[in-house]
Design an enzyme around this catalytic site. Structure first.
Site, PDB file in Angstrom:
ATOM      1  N   ASP A  31      -9.244  -0.064  -1.516  1.00  0.00           N
ATOM      2  CA  ASP A  31      -8.409   0.382  -0.888  1.00  0.00           C
ATOM      3  C   ASP A  31      -8.569  -2.209  -0.468  1.00  0.00           C
ATOM      4  N   ASN A  35      -4.976  -3.888   5.756  1.00  0.00           N
ATOM      5  CA  ASN A  35      -4.216  -2.546   6.948  1.00  0.00           C
ATOM      6  C   ASN A  35      -5.513  -1.855   7.611  1.00  0.00           C
ATOM      7  N   ALA A  81      -2.031   3.665  -0.910  1.00  0.00           N
ATOM      8  CA  ALA A  81      -1.909   2.314  -0.915  1.00  0.00           C
ATOM      9  C   ALA A  81      -0.461   1.591  -0.869  1.00  0.00           C
ATOM     10  N   LEU A  83       2.467  -0.898   1.536  1.00  0.00           N
ATOM     11  CA  LEU A  83       2.473  -1.331   3.421  1.00  0.00           C
ATOM     12  C   LEU A  83       4.249  -0.526   4.204  1.00  0.00           C
ATOM     13  N   LYS A  84       3.109  -0.102   4.843  1.00  0.00           N
ATOM     14  CA  LYS A  84       3.712   0.653   5.652  1.00  0.00           C
ATOM     15  C   LYS A  84       4.417   0.744   7.421  1.00  0.00           C
ATOM     16  N   SER A 124       7.980   9.973   1.068  1.00  0.00           N
ATOM     17  CA  SER A 124       8.506   9.905   2.878  1.00  0.00           C
ATOM     18  C   SER A 124       9.774  10.531   2.980  1.00  0.00           C
ATOM     19  N   TYR A 149      11.213  -0.372   2.347  1.00  0.00           N
ATOM     20  CA  TYR A 149       9.957   0.294   2.374  1.00  0.00           C
ATOM     21  C   TYR A 149      10.973   1.726   1.904  1.00  0.00           C
ATOM     22  N   LYS A 153      10.848   3.537  -1.489  1.00  0.00           N
ATOM     23  CA  LYS A 153       9.803   5.205  -2.256  1.00  0.00           C
ATOM     24  C   LYS A 153      10.743   5.671  -3.389  1.00  0.00           C
ATOM     25  N   PHE A 178       6.916  13.826   6.366  1.00  0.00           N
ATOM     26  CA  PHE A 178       7.959  13.963   7.999  1.00  0.00           C
ATOM     27  C   PHE A 178       6.994  12.332   8.707  1.00  0.00           C
ATOM     28  N   ASN A 179       6.643  13.152   9.920  1.00  0.00           N
ATOM     29  CA  ASN A 179       5.741  11.669  11.215  1.00  0.00           C
ATOM     30  C   ASN A 179       4.783  12.750  11.427  1.00  0.00           C
ATOM     31  N   ARG A 295      16.845   1.606  17.989  1.00  0.00           N
ATOM     32  CA  ARG A 295      16.002   0.387  17.353  1.00  0.00           C
ATOM     33  C   ARG A 295      16.967   0.405  15.643  1.00  0.00           C
TER      34      ARG A 295
HETATM   35  P1  NAD Z   1      -2.313   2.169   6.078  1.00  0.00           P
HETATM   36  O1  NAD Z   1      -2.123   1.317   6.289  1.00  0.00           O
HETATM   37  O2  NAD Z   1      -3.193   3.112   7.387  1.00  0.00           O
HETATM   38  O3  NAD Z   1      -2.805   2.505   4.456  1.00  0.00           O
HETATM   39  C1  NAD Z   1      -2.089   2.175   4.328  1.00  0.00           C
HETATM   40  C2  NAD Z   1      -3.429   1.517   3.711  1.00  0.00           C
HETATM   41  O4  NAD Z   1      -3.278   1.031   1.992  1.00  0.00           O
HETATM   42  C3  NAD Z   1      -4.506   0.893   3.770  1.00  0.00           C
HETATM   43  O5  NAD Z   1      -6.097   1.095   4.028  1.00  0.00           O
HETATM   44  C4  NAD Z   1      -3.633  -1.009   3.479  1.00  0.00           C
HETATM   45  O6  NAD Z   1      -5.230  -1.014   3.443  1.00  0.00           O
HETATM   46  C5  NAD Z   1      -4.505  -0.329   2.149  1.00  0.00           C
HETATM   47  N1  NAD Z   1      -3.698  -0.535   1.310  1.00  0.00           N
HETATM   48  C6  NAD Z   1      -2.145  -1.538   1.425  1.00  0.00           C
HETATM   49  N2  NAD Z   1      -1.549  -2.364   0.105  1.00  0.00           N
HETATM   50  C7  NAD Z   1      -2.869  -2.477  -0.392  1.00  0.00           C
HETATM   51  C8  NAD Z   1      -2.911  -3.259  -2.151  1.00  0.00           C
HETATM   52  N3  NAD Z   1      -1.678  -3.298  -2.247  1.00  0.00           N
HETATM   53  N4  NAD Z   1      -3.772  -2.245  -2.604  1.00  0.00           N
HETATM   54  C9  NAD Z   1      -4.693  -1.252  -2.441  1.00  0.00           C
HETATM   55  N5  NAD Z   1      -5.030  -1.121  -1.438  1.00  0.00           N
HETATM   56  C10 NAD Z   1      -3.717  -1.440   0.112  1.00  0.00           C
HETATM   57  O7  NAD Z   1      -0.874   3.821   6.132  1.00  0.00           O
HETATM   58  P2  NAD Z   1      -0.648   5.410   6.411  1.00  0.00           P
HETATM   59  O8  NAD Z   1      -0.012   5.367   7.438  1.00  0.00           O
HETATM   60  O9  NAD Z   1      -1.956   5.622   6.267  1.00  0.00           O
HETATM   61  O10 NAD Z   1       0.240   5.557   4.875  1.00  0.00           O
HETATM   62  C11 NAD Z   1      -0.605   6.399   3.816  1.00  0.00           C
HETATM   63  C12 NAD Z   1       0.857   5.697   2.865  1.00  0.00           C
HETATM   64  O11 NAD Z   1       1.343   7.419   3.546  1.00  0.00           O
HETATM   65  C13 NAD Z   1       1.813   4.650   2.463  1.00  0.00           C
HETATM   66  O12 NAD Z   1       2.164   4.749   1.249  1.00  0.00           O
HETATM   67  C14 NAD Z   1       3.126   5.752   3.031  1.00  0.00           C
HETATM   68  O13 NAD Z   1       3.738   4.543   2.836  1.00  0.00           O
HETATM   69  C15 NAD Z   1       2.525   6.612   3.612  1.00  0.00           C
HETATM   70  N6  NAD Z   1       3.433   6.804   4.540  1.00  0.00           N
HETATM   71  C16 NAD Z   1       3.080   6.990   5.578  1.00  0.00           C
HETATM   72  C17 NAD Z   1       3.993   8.045   6.714  1.00  0.00           C
HETATM   73  C18 NAD Z   1       3.004   7.376   8.334  1.00  0.00           C
HETATM   74  O14 NAD Z   1       4.541   7.583   9.205  1.00  0.00           O
HETATM   75  N7  NAD Z   1       2.227   6.674   8.439  1.00  0.00           N
HETATM   76  C19 NAD Z   1       5.008   8.332   6.546  1.00  0.00           C
HETATM   77  C20 NAD Z   1       5.250   8.658   5.209  1.00  0.00           C
HETATM   78  C21 NAD Z   1       4.815   8.129   4.434  1.00  0.00           C
HETATM   79  N1  UFG Z   2       9.706   5.016  18.857  1.00  0.00           N
HETATM   80  C1  UFG Z   2      10.371   5.042  20.451  1.00  0.00           C
HETATM   81  N2  UFG Z   2       9.376   3.983  20.844  1.00  0.00           N
HETATM   82  C2  UFG Z   2       8.314   3.673  20.381  1.00  0.00           C
HETATM   83  C3  UFG Z   2       8.153   3.570  18.962  1.00  0.00           C
HETATM   84  C4  UFG Z   2       9.027   4.860  18.226  1.00  0.00           C
HETATM   85  O1  UFG Z   2      11.332   5.121  21.463  1.00  0.00           O
HETATM   86  O2  UFG Z   2       7.708   1.836  20.597  1.00  0.00           O
HETATM   87  C5  UFG Z   2      10.514   6.310  18.281  1.00  0.00           C
HETATM   88  C6  UFG Z   2      11.337   5.925  17.271  1.00  0.00           C
HETATM   89  O3  UFG Z   2      12.784   5.780  17.466  1.00  0.00           O
HETATM   90  C7  UFG Z   2      11.990   7.392  16.724  1.00  0.00           C
HETATM   91  C8  UFG Z   2      10.714   8.287  16.443  1.00  0.00           C
HETATM   92  O4  UFG Z   2       9.917   7.479  18.308  1.00  0.00           O
HETATM   93  O5  UFG Z   2      12.833   8.173  17.535  1.00  0.00           O
HETATM   94  C9  UFG Z   2       9.479   7.940  15.956  1.00  0.00           C
HETATM   95  O6  UFG Z   2       9.496   6.297  15.786  1.00  0.00           O
HETATM   96  P1  UFG Z   2       8.155   5.609  14.712  1.00  0.00           P
HETATM   97  O7  UFG Z   2       8.952   4.568  14.537  1.00  0.00           O
HETATM   98  O8  UFG Z   2       7.395   6.431  15.240  1.00  0.00           O
HETATM   99  O9  UFG Z   2       8.338   6.770  12.855  1.00  0.00           O
HETATM  100  P2  UFG Z   2       9.339   7.340  12.548  1.00  0.00           P
HETATM  101  O10 UFG Z   2      10.051   8.278  12.381  1.00  0.00           O
HETATM  102  O11 UFG Z   2      10.372   6.045  12.122  1.00  0.00           O
HETATM  103  O12 UFG Z   2       9.232   6.611  10.874  1.00  0.00           O
HETATM  104  C10 UFG Z   2       7.661   7.193   9.978  1.00  0.00           C
HETATM  105  C11 UFG Z   2       6.927   6.365   9.512  1.00  0.00           C
HETATM  106  C12 UFG Z   2       7.833   6.012   8.457  1.00  0.00           C
HETATM  107  C13 UFG Z   2       7.801   6.939   7.684  1.00  0.00           C
HETATM  108  C14 UFG Z   2       8.707   8.108   8.355  1.00  0.00           C
HETATM  109  C15 UFG Z   2       8.961   9.757   8.384  1.00  0.00           C
HETATM  110  O13 UFG Z   2       6.984   5.079  10.474  1.00  0.00           O
HETATM  111  O14 UFG Z   2       6.960   5.520   7.194  1.00  0.00           O
HETATM  112  O15 UFG Z   2       8.244   8.096   9.772  1.00  0.00           O
HETATM  113  O16 UFG Z   2       9.208  10.797   9.107  1.00  0.00           O
HETATM  114  F1  UFG Z   2       8.899   7.136   6.473  1.00  0.00           F
END
Ligand code: NAD
Ligand code: UFG
Length: 340
Positions: A31, A35, A81, A83-84, A124, A149, A153, A178-179, A295
């Site tokens: 890592d 982030n 790893a 950006l998300k 995702s 983003y 994927k 999902f979420n 949004r």
């Molecule tokens: P997060 O940002 O907490 O974790 C990502 C990690 O990757 C961090 O620790 C960051 O430091 C590291 N990282 C980023 N770029 C890197 C690089 N170039 N080299 C090495 N390390 C790097 O995010 P998360 O929520 O844990 O998400 C993990 C994965 O799941 C991501 O691929 C994200 O796109 C995917 N995902 C997340 C969600 C969500 O809602 N959290 C939903 C769908 C998919």
């Molecule tokens: N929302 C609000 N207020 C906020 C934040 C979010 O009303 O301050 C609402 C959004 O409009 C959405 C819901 O809450 O309707 C969920 O929003 P999130 O930002 O928590 O999640 P998203 O569904 O937009 O996206 C998340 C992750 C993505 C991932 C996706 C998969 O951020 O990385 O879920 O379902 F791909």
């Protein structure tokens, strides 16, 4: 068995480490901490009583990856790893493609050089795009997500299919999350967003702890039961267990070749107002909110058909919405400033 976990210090990665270590897997975390905090790894070590082999590095640093594979006996890779932030990706698309798509290519090339053929990818629900109706099923054609983003994927999922066609030994699982919300029940690890949270639950918990005045609910006139967006929220520990299920499935299917995609969700759609009500009921706290403009880029409603993961990998999301809320709040109230 040794599992390389890229992005293992992040939110989903750190929870997955707990499950992997508890199941007896050896882990190597890679890592760049862009982030995340190394403190998350120390806490995972305390929770599990196991030590983590941690290498700080970037997945685009090919020399560092080659060295990593050369000095360890890695059997499988889980690639978190990336950006998300969906919204941010529209502001800086090149950075997102560079990190998330190029980074995945570098990792796959390093794996190919080292002869490692087992890959679990963090995909995702965004890959389904707006054209597909819910519940999303894995057999649907992938859509054209509006954000860089989501597009990244889809691109990596396509790269995995092409790679598998060209290399008959390659085996990959794409997990379409999902979420994920909530935290480990100890409250010692959880989601620690930098700056203003983009995601709903961290925003709610920061309002509850007094760091933010009120939540903006994005949109109140969608064609959903109460006018607010609907998502499929699952507990991050269920999601973490989904990764162990994927690793176990790969390990017990030696003849499997190719790429298999699985939705990881509960199958239930929950609105933003229902999430607020559920958080208030679980914590007896009041969340101040106002409904504001929608949004950009948000879809009104989507949720998973999660039958395939249950039928094939024997994985099912088990934890309730109450547990998601209680655990998210335990983490936030024990750690008002996250890991810092
Ligand atoms: P997060 O940002 O907490 O974790 C990502 C990690 O990757 C961090 O620790 C960051 O430091 C590291 N990282 C980023 N770029 C890197 C690089 N170039 N080299 C090495 N390390 C790097 O995010 P998360 O929520 O844990 O998400 C993990 C994965 O799941 C991501 O691929 C994200 O796109 C995917 N995902 C997340 C969600 C969500 O809602 N959290 C939903 C769908 C998919
Ligand atoms: N929302 C609000 N207020 C906020 C934040 C979010 O009303 O301050 C609402 C959004 O409009 C959405 C819901 O809450 O309707 C969920 O929003 P999130 O930002 O928590 O999640 P998203 O569904 O937009 O996206 C998340 C992750 C993505 C991932 C996706 C998969 O951020 O990385 O879920 O379902 F791909």
């Amino acid at each position: 068995m040794q599992v390389l976990v890229t992005g293992g210090a992040g939110y989903i990665g750190s929870h997955t480490l707990v499950c992997l270590l508890d199941q007896g897997y050896e882990v190597v975390v890679y890592d760049n901490l862009i982030n995340a905090s190394a403190e998350a790894l120390s806490r995972v070590e305390k929770l599990t009583g196991k030590t983590i082999d941690f290498v700080q590095g970037d997945v685009r640093d090919t020399d560092s990856l080659d060295d990593l594979f050369a000095t360890r006996s890695i059997d499988m890779v889980i690639h978190f790893a990336a950006l998300k932030a969906v919204g941010e990706s529209a502001q800086c698309p090149l950075e997102y493609y560079q990190n998330n798509v190029h980074g995945s290519l570098c990792l796959l090339e390093a794996m190919a050089k080292a002869g490692v053929n087992n890959f679990v990818y963090s995909s995702s629900a965004t890959v389904y795009g707006e054209a597909n109706p819910s519940p999303y099923v894995e057999t649907m054609n992938l859509g054209s997500p509006s954000s860089p983003y989501g597009a990244g994927k889809v691109m990596v999922e396509r790269i995995l299919l092409d790679k598998a066609r060209a290399n008959p030994n390659f085996r990959a699982v794409s997990l379409r999350y999902f979420n994920p919300i909530g935290a480990h029940p100890s409250g010692d690890i959880g989601e620690d967003p930098t700056g203003i949270p983009n995601n709903l639950l961290p925003f709610i918990t920061q309002v509850a702890v007094g760091k933010r005045d009120k939540l903006s609910v994005f949109g109140g006139e969608y064609s959903t039961s109460d006018g607010t967006c609907v998502r499929d929220y699952l507990h991050v520990m269920d999601l973490a267990e989904g990764h162990v299920a994927a690793i176990d499935w790969l390990a017990t299917q030696p003849s499997f070749r190719g790429v298999e995609a699985f939705n990881l969700g509960t199958g239930n759609g929950i609105s933003v107002l229902e999430i607020i009500a559920s958080f208030e009921a679980a914590t007896t706290l009041k969340i101040a909110y106002q409904i504001v403009e929608p949004r950009a880029g948000d879809l009104p409603a989507f949720w998973a058909n999660a039958e395939k993961a249950s039928n094939v990998m024997n994985w099912r999301a088990k934890r309730s919405l109450d547990e998601m809320m209680e655990d998210a709040w335990r983490w936030q109230s024990k750690n008002p400033n996250g890991y810092s």
